[in-house]
Design a protein around this motif. Structure first.
Motif, PDB file in Angstrom:
ATOM      1  N   ASN A 143      -6.729 -53.631   5.223  1.00 24.76           N
ATOM      2  CA  ASN A 143      -5.719 -52.865   4.459  1.00 24.76           C
ATOM      3  C   ASN A 143      -4.368 -52.855   5.147  1.00 24.76           C
ATOM      4  OD1 ASN A 143      -7.371 -52.228   2.348  1.00 24.76           O
ATOM      5  ND2 ASN A 143      -8.053 -50.281   3.210  1.00 24.76           N
ATOM      6  N   ASN A 144      -4.363 -53.009   6.472  1.00 22.51           N
ATOM      7  CA  ASN A 144      -3.081 -52.985   7.191  1.00 22.51           C
ATOM      8  C   ASN A 144      -2.508 -54.383   7.413  1.00 22.51           C
ATOM      9  OD1 ASN A 144      -2.338 -50.123   8.089  1.00 22.51           O
ATOM     10  ND2 ASN A 144      -4.539 -50.238   8.404  1.00 22.51           N
ATOM     11  N   ASP A 145      -3.153 -55.382   6.895  1.00 16.17           N
ATOM     12  CA  ASP A 145      -2.632 -56.745   6.992  1.00 16.17           C
ATOM     13  C   ASP A 145      -1.518 -56.910   5.948  1.00 16.17           C
ATOM     14  OD1 ASP A 145      -2.122 -59.434   6.865  1.00 16.17           O
ATOM     15  OD2 ASP A 145      -4.217 -60.049   7.064  1.00 16.17           O
ATOM     16  N   PRO A 146      -0.295 -57.268   6.364  1.00 12.49           N
ATOM     17  CA  PRO A 146       0.817 -57.385   5.407  1.00 12.49           C
ATOM     18  C   PRO A 146       0.514 -58.351   4.262  1.00 12.49           C
ATOM     19  CG  PRO A 146       1.637 -57.525   7.648  1.00 12.49           C
ATOM     20  CD  PRO A 146       0.147 -57.531   7.738  1.00 12.49           C
ATOM     21  N   LYS A 147      -0.233 -59.421   4.553  1.00  9.35           N
ATOM     22  CA  LYS A 147      -0.548 -60.389   3.492  1.00  9.35           C
ATOM     23  C   LYS A 147      -1.458 -59.749   2.434  1.00  9.35           C
ATOM     24  CE  LYS A 147      -2.070 -63.943   5.918  1.00  9.35           C
ATOM     25  NZ  LYS A 147      -2.566 -65.305   6.166  1.00  9.35           N
ATOM     26  N   ILE A 148      -2.426 -58.955   2.929  1.00  8.88           N
ATOM     27  CA  ILE A 148      -3.332 -58.251   2.009  1.00  8.88           C
ATOM     28  C   ILE A 148      -2.550 -57.227   1.183  1.00  8.88           C
ATOM     29  CG2 ILE A 148      -5.324 -56.678   1.881  1.00  8.88           C
ATOM     30  CD1 ILE A 148      -6.377 -59.260   2.812  1.00  8.88           C
ATOM     31  N   GLN A 149      -1.645 -56.496   1.867  1.00  5.87           N
ATOM     32  CA  GLN A 149      -0.852 -55.469   1.167  1.00  5.87           C
ATOM     33  C   GLN A 149      -0.016 -56.097   0.060  1.00  5.87           C
ATOM     34  OE1 GLN A 149       1.242 -53.570   4.357  1.00  5.87           O
ATOM     35  NE2 GLN A 149      -0.466 -52.212   4.851  1.00  5.87           N
ATOM     36  N   LEU A 150       0.578 -57.264   0.369  1.00  6.14           N
ATOM     37  CA  LEU A 150       1.383 -57.964  -0.630  1.00  6.14           C
ATOM     38  C   LEU A 150       0.515 -58.369  -1.824  1.00  6.14           C
ATOM     39  CD1 LEU A 150       4.394 -58.628  -0.442  1.00  6.14           C
ATOM     40  CD2 LEU A 150       3.779 -60.967   0.164  1.00  6.14           C
ATOM     41  N   ALA A 151      -0.693 -58.850  -1.499  1.00 10.14           N
ATOM     42  CA  ALA A 151      -1.602 -59.280  -2.564  1.00 10.14           C
ATOM     43  C   ALA A 151      -2.042 -58.094  -3.412  1.00 10.14           C
ATOM     44  CB  ALA A 151      -2.814 -59.977  -1.955  1.00 10.14           C
ATOM     45  N   ILE A 152      -2.273 -56.932  -2.765  1.00 14.82           N
ATOM     46  CA  ILE A 152      -2.682 -55.732  -3.525  1.00 14.82           C
ATOM     47  C   ILE A 152      -1.562 -55.341  -4.499  1.00 14.82           C
ATOM     48  CG2 ILE A 152      -3.129 -53.249  -3.311  1.00 14.82           C
ATOM     49  CD1 ILE A 152      -4.634 -53.883  -0.687  1.00 14.82           C
ATOM     50  N   THR A 153      -0.318 -55.398  -4.010  1.00 10.52           N
ATOM     51  CA  THR A 153       0.825 -55.070  -4.881  1.00 10.52           C
ATOM     52  C   THR A 153       0.882 -56.023  -6.068  1.00 10.52           C
ATOM     53  OG1 THR A 153       2.009 -54.380  -2.904  1.00 10.52           O
ATOM     54  CG2 THR A 153       3.324 -54.699  -4.870  1.00 10.52           C
ATOM     55  N   GLU A 154       0.694 -57.300  -5.760  1.00  8.31           N
ATOM     56  CA  GLU A 154       0.770 -58.318  -6.817  1.00  8.31           C
ATOM     57  C   GLU A 154      -0.324 -58.114  -7.866  1.00  8.31           C
ATOM     58  OE1 GLU A 154       1.567 -62.726  -5.900  1.00  8.31           O
ATOM     59  OE2 GLU A 154      -0.583 -62.591  -6.323  1.00  8.31           O
ATOM     60  N   VAL A 155      -1.544 -57.897  -7.385  1.00 10.36           N
ATOM     61  CA  VAL A 155      -2.665 -57.724  -8.325  1.00 10.36           C
ATOM     62  C   VAL A 155      -2.504 -56.438  -9.125  1.00 10.36           C
ATOM     63  CG1 VAL A 155      -5.179 -57.431  -8.501  1.00 10.36           C
ATOM     64  CG2 VAL A 155      -4.239 -59.101  -6.921  1.00 10.36           C
ATOM     65  N   SER A 156      -1.975 -55.385  -8.477  1.00  6.99           N
ATOM     66  CA  SER A 156      -1.751 -54.121  -9.192  1.00  6.99           C
ATOM     67  C   SER A 156      -0.820 -54.343 -10.367  1.00  6.99           C
ATOM     68  CB  SER A 156      -1.143 -53.084  -8.252  1.00  6.99           C
ATOM     69  OG  SER A 156      -2.007 -52.806  -7.195  1.00  6.99           O
TER      70      SER A 156
END
Lengths: 113, 174
Positions: free
Chosen positions: B71-84
């Motif tokens: 959850n704290n990985d910036p790449k994962i965070q970016l992907a979560i934003t995109e999928v949201s």
């Protein structure tokens, strides 16, 4: 004798010159000098205004006290301007240049009379 | 836990994947999509980690730590934003269909409110706003030169003595 408006304008000119002695932004300094220019007319010529020297501390204190009266126009109680006019001799005693400027402003009228 | 019909019928495959998701590994992609399918608010990280195939024999505590790291990985965070954002877009037709169903049912308790919401969007109430714009006018070099010239002119005209300029390190201050 000059009008009441001219009399208190002489006092205002001495206060303006006092303000110009202080530190201020260039634009504000120009604004004060423009005010001096607006004071001139056929009676208070630039020569008359240039005779006025800055008001001293006591005179300025008196001026501030008079300013507390405000600019009321009911005609019953004295306002700021009437006090400047009525107490011109006091201001002139503290700042003799005011009397000299006053005399210079009156000179053309005396000559014609 | 009960989930809405729209969310449950919206499969992960229906949501288009963007560049942020493409930058992830296969496991990370599965983790991000599983977060949106997690049945509970709490423990969704562990659920997603398990669903993605991380550490099948690891303890719940280890999986929780792994979820925290992901959850704290910036790449994962970016992907979560995109999928949201993609989910929200994809849910649009479901929302419109739901609104239509309520509009078709005059006995529905939210019928009047939905009519109001739709009408507000079809013909919005017009209002006039007065916007006050404030700005700063800077004097150019030419204006400054004119101002200084005018000051000198008026000072000599009315015999005004200006204060002496400040001296800083033996030079006149600007």
């Amino acid at each position: 004798m000059i009008s009441m408006g001219h009399t208190y304008t002489l006092v205002m000119a001495s206060v303006t010159k006092r303000a110009l002695q202080g530190e201020m932004p260039t634009e504000m300094r120009l604004m004060f000098l423009d005010h001096l220019e607006k004071m001139t007319d056929g009676t208070l010529t630039p020569a008359v205004i240039s005779m006025v020297e800055p008001i001293d501390d006591k005179g300025y204190e008196l001026y501030q006290e008079a300013a507390k009266l405000g600019y009321g126009r009911d005609g019953r109680s004295p306002n700021f301007f009437t006090v400047l006019h009525q107490k011109f001799d006091v201001f002139a005693a503290l700042n003799p240049s005011l009397q000299r400027a006053y005399d210079e402003a009156c000179r053309p009228w005396r000559r014609s009379a | 836990m009960a989930r809405s019909n729209a969310a449950s019928t919206l499969a992960a495959g229906e949501v288009p994947e963007g560049p942020a998701m493409a930058a992830l590994t296969e496991k990370q992609r599965r983790y991000v999509l599983a977060l949106f399918d997690a049945p509970r608010k709490h423990g969704s990280g562990v659920f997603a980690v398990k669903a993605a195939g991380y550490g099948p024999t690891s303890s719940r505590h280890t999986l929780s730590q792994l979820a925290y790291q992901l959850n704290n990985d910036p790449k994962i965070q970016l992907a979560i934003t995109e999928v949201s954002q993609n989910y929200l877009c994809a849910l649009g037709p479901y929302a419109v269909r739901a609104v239509k169903r309520i509009l078709d049912d005059p006995k529905h308790r939210e019928h009047g409110r939905i009519i109001g919401i739709v009408m507000d969007r079809v013909s919005p109430v017009q209002s006039t706003a007065v916007v006050k714009v404030q700005g700063e006018v800077k004097i150019s070099a030419a204006d400054a030169a004119y101002t200084m010239q005018r000051i000198e002119e008026l000072c000599s005209k009315f015999a005004v003595a200006l204060p002496r300029p400040k001296i800083i390190d033996h030079e006149a201050a600007p």
